[in-house]
Design a protein around this motif. Structure first.
Motif, PDB file in Angstrom:
ATOM      1  N   ILE A  17       0.887  -1.493  -0.113  1.00 45.82           N
ATOM      2  CA  ILE A  17      -0.037   0.006  -0.011  1.00 45.82           C
ATOM      3  C   ILE A  17       0.877   1.299  -0.017  1.00 45.82           C
ATOM      4  N   TYR A  18       2.123   1.188   0.355  1.00 45.25           N
ATOM      5  CA  TYR A  18       3.034   2.303   0.348  1.00 45.25           C
ATOM      6  C   TYR A  18       3.850   2.643  -0.913  1.00 45.25           C
ATOM      7  N   LEU A  19       3.642   1.540  -1.515  1.00 46.27           N
ATOM      8  CA  LEU A  19       4.072   1.536  -3.081  1.00 46.27           C
ATOM      9  C   LEU A  19       3.038   1.632  -3.908  1.00 46.27           C
ATOM     10  N   THR A  20       2.030   2.225  -3.660  1.00 45.70           N
ATOM     11  CA  THR A  20       0.990   2.626  -4.589  1.00 45.70           C
ATOM     12  C   THR A  20       0.533   3.958  -4.338  1.00 45.70           C
ATOM     13  N   PRO A  21      -0.011   4.906  -5.141  1.00 46.24           N
ATOM     14  CA  PRO A  21      -0.317   6.089  -4.862  1.00 46.24           C
ATOM     15  C   PRO A  21      -1.898   6.028  -4.197  1.00 46.24           C
ATOM     16  N   ILE A  22      -1.975   5.546  -3.072  1.00 56.78           N
ATOM     17  CA  ILE A  22      -3.282   5.346  -2.435  1.00 56.78           C
ATOM     18  C   ILE A  22      -3.136   6.479  -1.096  1.00 56.78           C
ATOM     19  N   LEU A  23      -1.970   6.591  -0.336  1.00 53.15           N
ATOM     20  CA  LEU A  23      -1.920   7.522   0.732  1.00 53.15           C
ATOM     21  C   LEU A  23      -1.543   8.683   0.312  1.00 53.15           C
ATOM     22  N   PHE A  24      -1.014   8.976  -0.935  1.00 54.20           N
ATOM     23  CA  PHE A  24      -0.601  10.157  -1.573  1.00 54.20           C
ATOM     24  C   PHE A  24      -0.871  10.060  -3.011  1.00 54.20           C
ATOM     25  N   PRO A  25      -1.098  11.312  -3.675  1.00 61.42           N
ATOM     26  CA  PRO A  25      -0.993  11.111  -5.076  1.00 61.42           C
ATOM     27  C   PRO A  25       0.138  11.115  -5.589  1.00 61.42           C
ATOM     28  N   LEU A  26      -0.029  10.765  -6.747  1.00 59.80           N
ATOM     29  CA  LEU A  26       1.216  10.268  -7.754  1.00 59.80           C
ATOM     30  C   LEU A  26       2.114  11.426  -7.809  1.00 59.80           C
ATOM     31  N   SER A  27       1.650  12.762  -7.724  1.00 61.02           N
ATOM     32  CA  SER A  27       2.234  13.899  -8.155  1.00 61.02           C
ATOM     33  C   SER A  27       3.424  14.152  -6.879  1.00 61.02           C
ATOM     34  N   MET A  28       3.025  13.635  -5.809  1.00 62.40           N
ATOM     35  CA  MET A  28       3.572  13.771  -4.457  1.00 62.40           C
ATOM     36  C   MET A  28       4.951  13.158  -4.376  1.00 62.40           C
ATOM     37  N   PHE A  29       5.062  12.021  -4.959  1.00 64.02           N
ATOM     38  CA  PHE A  29       6.168  11.001  -5.214  1.00 64.02           C
ATOM     39  C   PHE A  29       7.346  11.657  -6.154  1.00 64.02           C
ATOM     40  N   PRO A  30       8.501  11.496  -5.253  1.00 64.06           N
ATOM     41  CA  PRO A  30       9.518  11.960  -6.286  1.00 64.06           C
ATOM     42  C   PRO A  30       9.616  11.612  -7.690  1.00 64.06           C
ATOM     43  N   GLU A  31       9.620  12.303  -8.688  1.00 67.18           N
ATOM     44  CA  GLU A  31       9.651  12.009 -10.030  1.00 67.18           C
ATOM     45  C   GLU A  31      10.608  10.972 -10.507  1.00 67.18           C
ATOM     46  N   GLY A  32      11.906  11.176 -10.027  1.00 66.61           N
ATOM     47  CA  GLY A  32      13.080  10.188 -10.286  1.00 66.61           C
ATOM     48  C   GLY A  32      12.546   8.565  -9.932  1.00 66.61           C
ATOM     49  N   TRP A  33      11.805   8.456  -8.762  1.00 64.54           N
ATOM     50  CA  TRP A  33      11.497   7.368  -8.246  1.00 64.54           C
ATOM     51  C   TRP A  33      10.020   6.496  -8.609  1.00 64.54           C
ATOM     52  N   ARG A  34       9.251   7.383  -9.543  1.00 63.92           N
ATOM     53  CA  ARG A  34       7.865   6.944  -9.784  1.00 63.92           C
ATOM     54  C   ARG A  34       8.121   5.640 -10.380  1.00 63.92           C
ATOM     55  N   TRP A  35       9.054   5.267 -11.118  1.00 64.92           N
ATOM     56  CA  TRP A  35       9.020   3.795 -11.926  1.00 64.92           C
ATOM     57  C   TRP A  35       8.783   2.666 -10.741  1.00 64.92           C
ATOM     58  N   VAL A  36       9.175   3.107  -9.607  1.00 64.64           N
ATOM     59  CA  VAL A  36       8.841   2.020  -8.601  1.00 64.64           C
ATOM     60  C   VAL A  36       7.635   1.631  -8.147  1.00 64.64           C
ATOM     61  N   LEU A  37       6.697   2.607  -8.250  1.00 62.94           N
ATOM     62  CA  LEU A  37       5.292   2.559  -7.978  1.00 62.94           C
ATOM     63  C   LEU A  37       4.775   1.763  -9.105  1.00 62.94           C
ATOM     64  N   TRP A  38       5.308   1.691 -10.208  1.00 58.68           N
ATOM     65  CA  TRP A  38       4.601   1.129 -11.380  1.00 58.68           C
ATOM     66  C   TRP A  38       5.071  -0.397 -11.329  1.00 58.68           C
ATOM     67  N   LEU A  39       6.138  -0.734 -10.415  1.00 57.88           N
ATOM     68  CA  LEU A  39       6.183  -2.328 -10.203  1.00 57.88           C
ATOM     69  C   LEU A  39       5.088  -2.936  -9.570  1.00 57.88           C
ATOM     70  N   ASN A  40       4.006  -2.064  -9.039  1.00 56.98           N
ATOM     71  CA  ASN A  40       3.032  -2.639  -7.980  1.00 56.98           C
ATOM     72  C   ASN A  40       2.059  -2.775  -9.184  1.00 56.98           C
ATOM     73  N   PRO A  41       1.433  -4.176  -9.375  1.00 55.98           N
ATOM     74  CA  PRO A  41       0.221  -4.137 -10.461  1.00 55.98           C
ATOM     75  C   PRO A  41      -0.774  -3.285 -10.158  1.00 55.98           C
ATOM     76  N   MET A  42      -1.155  -2.904  -8.818  1.00 55.48           N
ATOM     77  CA  MET A  42      -2.228  -1.904  -8.530  1.00 55.48           C
ATOM     78  C   MET A  42      -2.214  -0.498  -8.810  1.00 55.48           C
ATOM     79  N   THR A  43      -0.876   0.039  -9.168  1.00 57.98           N
ATOM     80  CA  THR A  43      -0.934   1.438  -9.265  1.00 57.98           C
ATOM     81  C   THR A  43      -1.837   1.764 -10.495  1.00 57.98           C
ATOM     82  N   ALA A  44      -1.523   1.323 -11.572  1.00 64.38           N
ATOM     83  CA  ALA A  44      -2.503   1.476 -12.893  1.00 64.38           C
ATOM     84  C   ALA A  44      -3.861   1.718 -12.439  1.00 64.38           C
ATOM     85  N   LEU A  45      -4.442   0.709 -11.798  1.00 67.07           N
ATOM     86  CA  LEU A  45      -5.807   0.554 -11.458  1.00 67.07           C
ATOM     87  C   LEU A  45      -6.313   1.791 -10.367  1.00 67.07           C
TER      88      LEU A  45
END
Length: 266
Positions: A190-218
């Motif tokens: 849940i901490y590696l998905t934009p659930i607790l925070f918007p995607l825009s708040m995550f460091p841009e250089g590390w956003r690729w990490v979130l896409w390793l979670n299959p639920m990020t897109a959904l």
């Protein structure tokens, strides 16, 4: 993909049995409870209510998502509810073959039926709740045309949960450590998905990490539809398609190689 297609045909051929097993699975979740069939639905609804009460009513917290202000609790619910549905479906699907080991050893039933039963039972519970939340969010999306994209989003999540649940169920039968490892990943996912925070708040250089979670897109897709009433971006559908393809290919290989030993592992 012939092996996976044969599994799909087995499910379709036994669809009446799958539906009976699914109803029994749902009934087993509320057996012996005072409120009966309402209990499986009350648990996620109470969690959603807690988010709203604490963050929106008590603390009145707000956040910015791409320049659009949202109440924190309202934002959390949109991502947390599909995440709860995903965790429930994957966890129960992963344990389905182990729990049905005795039956599979005595009856020549396709193992995929039991994983399908577990995931569908989760969908029967969480699907109506997500639809109810979509109705509650009407002031935000105003029933604009993009709301219809909820249907393919929910269908994609169900299919992904089914494929991933079956893959993990076979791996769990071969190696019981799979259950502990996946349980840990789901607890921190849940901490590696934009659930607790918007995607825009995550460091841009590390956003690729979130896409390793299959639920990020959904989750992003649900947020776009329910919070803003706009179509999910193309990246959502592409990422979902890639995840479905990768898991399907892996499952095809695992099913083919484990077919002769699976019952013995159980």
């Amino acid at each position: 993909m012939q092996t996976l297609l044969s599994e799909c045909r087995a499910v379709f051929s036994a669809r009446a049995l799958v539906w009976v097993l699914t109803r029994r699975e749902v009934a087993a979740r509320h057996a012996g409870t005072a409120v009966g069939i309402l209990w499986p639905y009350l648990q996620p609804l109470l969690s959603v209510a807690a988010y709203y009460l604490v963050f929106d009513v008590v603390f009145s917290m707000r956040l910015q998502d791409g320049g659009v202000p949202h109440a924190v609790g309202t934002f959390l619910v949109v991502g947390a509810l599909p995440w709860m549905a995903f965790c429930d479906a994957v966890s129960r699907g992963m344990n389905s073959l182990i729990e049905a080991g005795g039956m599979l050893q005595k009856n020549p039933l396709p193992p995929v039926l039991f994983t399908t039963r577990a995931v569908l039972a989760s969908g029967v519970i969480y699907g109506p709740i997500i639809a109810l939340v979509a109705l509650a969010y009407t002031p935000l999306h105003s029933f604009r045309l993009p709301v219809v994209s909820l249907l393919p989003l929910m269908a994609g999540q169900l299919l992904l949960s089914m494929l991933l649940g079956y893959l993990l169920a076979i791996l769990a039968a071969a190696l019981r450590d799979t259950v502990q490892i996946v349980g840990f990943l789901l607890s921190v996912g849940i901490y590696l998905t934009p659930i607790l925070f918007p995607l825009s708040m995550f460091p841009e250089g590390w956003r690729w990490v979130l896409w390793l979670n299959p639920m990020t897109a959904l989750v992003i897709g649900y947020q776009q539809v329910l919070l803003q009433g706009v179509w999910p971006p193309a990246a959502v559908w592409m990422a979902l398609g890639v995840w479905l393809a990768v898991v399907a290919l892996a499952l095809n290989v695992v099913v083919r190689r484990s077919r002769d030993q699976l019952v013995d592992w159980l």
